[in-house]
Design a protein around this motif. Structure first.
Motif, PDB file in Angstrom:
ATOM      1  N   CYS A  42       0.826  -1.216   0.000  1.00  0.00           N
ATOM      2  CA  CYS A  42       0.000   0.000   0.000  1.00  0.00           C
ATOM      3  C   CYS A  42       0.857   1.262   0.000  1.00  0.00           C
ATOM      4  N   GLU A  54      -9.011   6.505   6.356  1.00  0.00           N
ATOM      5  CA  GLU A  54      -8.082   7.547   6.801  1.00  0.00           C
ATOM      6  C   GLU A  54      -8.117   7.699   8.317  1.00  0.00           C
ATOM      7  N   ARG A  62      -6.209   4.682   9.709  1.00  0.00           N
ATOM      8  CA  ARG A  62      -4.761   4.829   9.534  1.00  0.00           C
ATOM      9  C   ARG A  62      -4.184   5.815  10.541  1.00  0.00           C
ATOM     10  N   SER A  63      -4.908   6.909  10.780  1.00  0.00           N
ATOM     11  CA  SER A  63      -4.453   7.895  11.757  1.00  0.00           C
ATOM     12  C   SER A  63      -4.399   7.296  13.157  1.00  0.00           C
ATOM     13  N   GLN A  69      -1.450   4.994  13.371  1.00  0.00           N
ATOM     14  CA  GLN A  69      -0.188   5.729  13.348  1.00  0.00           C
ATOM     15  C   GLN A  69       0.208   6.205  14.734  1.00  0.00           C
ATOM     16  N   VAL A  94       2.573   1.943   9.398  1.00  0.00           N
ATOM     17  CA  VAL A  94       1.380   1.737   8.581  1.00  0.00           C
ATOM     18  C   VAL A  94       1.477   2.612   7.340  1.00  0.00           C
ATOM     19  N   THR A  95       1.097   2.046   6.211  1.00  0.00           N
ATOM     20  CA  THR A  95       1.080   2.777   4.950  1.00  0.00           C
ATOM     21  C   THR A  95      -0.286   2.619   4.295  1.00  0.00           C
ATOM     22  N   GLY A  96      -0.589   3.501   3.351  1.00  0.00           N
ATOM     23  CA  GLY A  96      -1.838   3.368   2.626  1.00  0.00           C
ATOM     24  C   GLY A  96      -2.427   4.694   2.208  1.00  0.00           C
ATOM     25  N   LEU A 156      -5.073  -0.098   3.424  1.00  0.00           N
ATOM     26  CA  LEU A 156      -4.078   0.072   4.476  1.00  0.00           C
ATOM     27  C   LEU A 156      -3.235  -1.177   4.626  1.00  0.00           C
TER      28      LEU A 156
END
Length: 446
Positions: free
Chosen positions: A233, A349, A352-353, A356, A366-368, A373
């Motif tokens: 990702c 989003e 992911r936040s 993080q 974490v990426t994406g 994700l």
């Protein structure tokens, strides 16, 4: 004492011991899956017909899916955050998809001819992905087929042979371009014998240098994902994609944008969101409502080479227009509309936040982008960390990819995301001492 041993030895011993404990608990919990796995060796090599779903010591065997849940043969229920690697974006039992397939079945199947279904789905696909450059479309059985046909088209159109691809790129089972191998990893791609040229993903300067070294008038196509799904990702920058668009034009090559996964990230695909128009766009996964499908499309002058009344460019495929995928796709594109794209991206989003904040130190990160994700690890022992993380999630009744990939699907709720975040927090707390130790040592992203 830990400080008396070399760092790498400490880490290897720690991970081996923790993974052994995780495997033991997993085996004790899943005896029926273990038996199903062992019995399947009689007819499947390694008990497997799809490499990516294998997991050590053996994969779970599922008996059914319902909404956001999967049920194993051992009777356990798992929150599914994998969504069939993006193909299952509608969850496991959307009644609108089921009704569409039932309606198709009622009219029979295997026509050996065209049907109203493919015409309707083609209209919807062209209207939806037109802003990404797709003016005409043809269907295939998979994203792999879509990409292989796109490459063949570029070679035919340009009369050239070389195809620029990128590290960690994945464009199907015969188009795999892994990064340099990490310790413990083994990848043996069975790639098609094209003249591939390799460049680092998302690196304008080095890609420019690779292109500079090519023989004059040799580049047929540039093949790129705007976000690397299988590659962890990793999103491309707009600068990088614009550079590739410009270089394709200057070299007289076709820009093939693989949105088999990425198209879920924008109402008209991710290319349109980033103001990039492909010469050929490849699609798959969810556009068939979760059924078997792929598609490629693009500029009219390129795609009309497949018009049998004008050209002899041959593109067969018994099930390209099968009624199940066509009917399910018609329903699916209505379900996953612009508002649902935005909703799912916003949920991703936020997730992911939240993740993080828990994984601020290497080797865990974490990426994406949007609803795609991947929780990942760096360093030589990344694959062992990844396996440990995978088993931790299964122990908490959460199903993800072994590589940490979690493309959200429409049946995932905010509370489901919170459960995942809480499980990640528990993992970090459990292994905090070793993770903190590793943060003091340089590691590289794999």
């Amino acid at each position: 004492m830990m400080s008396d041993l070399p760092y790498q030895k400490v880490l290897a011993q720690y991970l081996a011991a923790e993974l052994a404990k995780a495997h033991y608990s997993y085996i004790q919990r899943n005896p029926d899956s273990k038996k199903a796995y062992e019995d399947s060796f009689a007819h499947l090599p390694g008990g497997n017909t799809r490499t990516v779903i294998h997991a050590d010591p053996f994969p779970l065997t599922f008996t059914r899916g319902d909404g956001n849940m999967l049920v194993s043969v051992d009777g356990d229920r798992y929150l599914d955050l994998l969504g069939e690697f993006s193909a299952g974006i509608f969850g496991h039992s959307d009644p609108r998809i089921a009704n569409a397939i039932k309606d198709a079945i009622s009219g029979g199947w295997n026509y050996g001819g065209t049907s109203t279904y493919e015409k309707e789905l083609a209209r919807k696909v062209c209207e939806r992905f037109g802003p990404s450059g797709l003016e005409l479309v043809r269907f295939t059985n998979s994203g792999t087929e879509a990409n292989t046909t796109a490459i063949a088209t570029a070679i035919h159109v340009t009369g050239k042979k070389k195809i620029l691809v990128f590290s960690s790129g994945y464009h199907g089972g015969t188009l795999v371009f892994p990064p340099p191998l990490m310790k413990g990893e083994a990848v043996a791609p069975m790639n098609l014998p094209h003249e591939f040229v390799y460049a680092p993903y998302n690196n304008v300067d080095e890609t420019r240098e690779v292109l500079r070294l090519l023989p004059r008038d040799s580049l047929a196509a540039i093949l790129v994902e705007p976000i690397q799904g299988s590659g962890g990702c990793r999103p491309a920058t707009k600068e990088f994609l614009r550079f590739l668009r410009s270089e394709a034009d200057s070299h007289g090559a076709l820009l093939i944008v693989d949105e088999v996964m990425a198209s879920r990230l924008g109402k008209s695909g991710l290319s349109a969101e980033m103001d990039i128009r492909a010469d050929i766009l490849t699609l798959g996964k969810y556009i068939g409502g979760g059924m078997t499908i792929g598609a490629f499309g693009g500029k009219r002058d390129v795609m009309e080479l497949f018009d049998p009344t004008k050209s002899k460019l041959f593109h067969p495929g018994t099930y390209n227009n099968n009624v199940f995928s066509m009917a399910a796709g018609i329903a699916g594109l209505d379900i996953y509309n612009a508002s649902e794209v935005d909703r799912l991206n916003n949920l991703g989003e936020r997730l992911r936040s939240d993740i993080q904040t828990l994984v601020e130190l290497p080797p865990m990160f974490v990426t994406g982008r949007g609803s795609m994700l991947n929780v990942r690890f760096s360093g030589e022992e990344a694959s062992m960390w990844q396996a440990l993380f995978y088993h931790h999630m299964l122990s908490r009744d959460i199903n993800i990819a072994v590589r940490g990939y979690t493309p959200l699907h429409l049946r995932v709720s905010l509370s489901d995301c919170d459960k995942y975040v809480q499980s990640i927090e528990a993992f970090v707390n459990e292994h905090k001492a070793m993770l903190k130790l590793m943060s003091n040592y340089p590691v590289r992203d794999n």
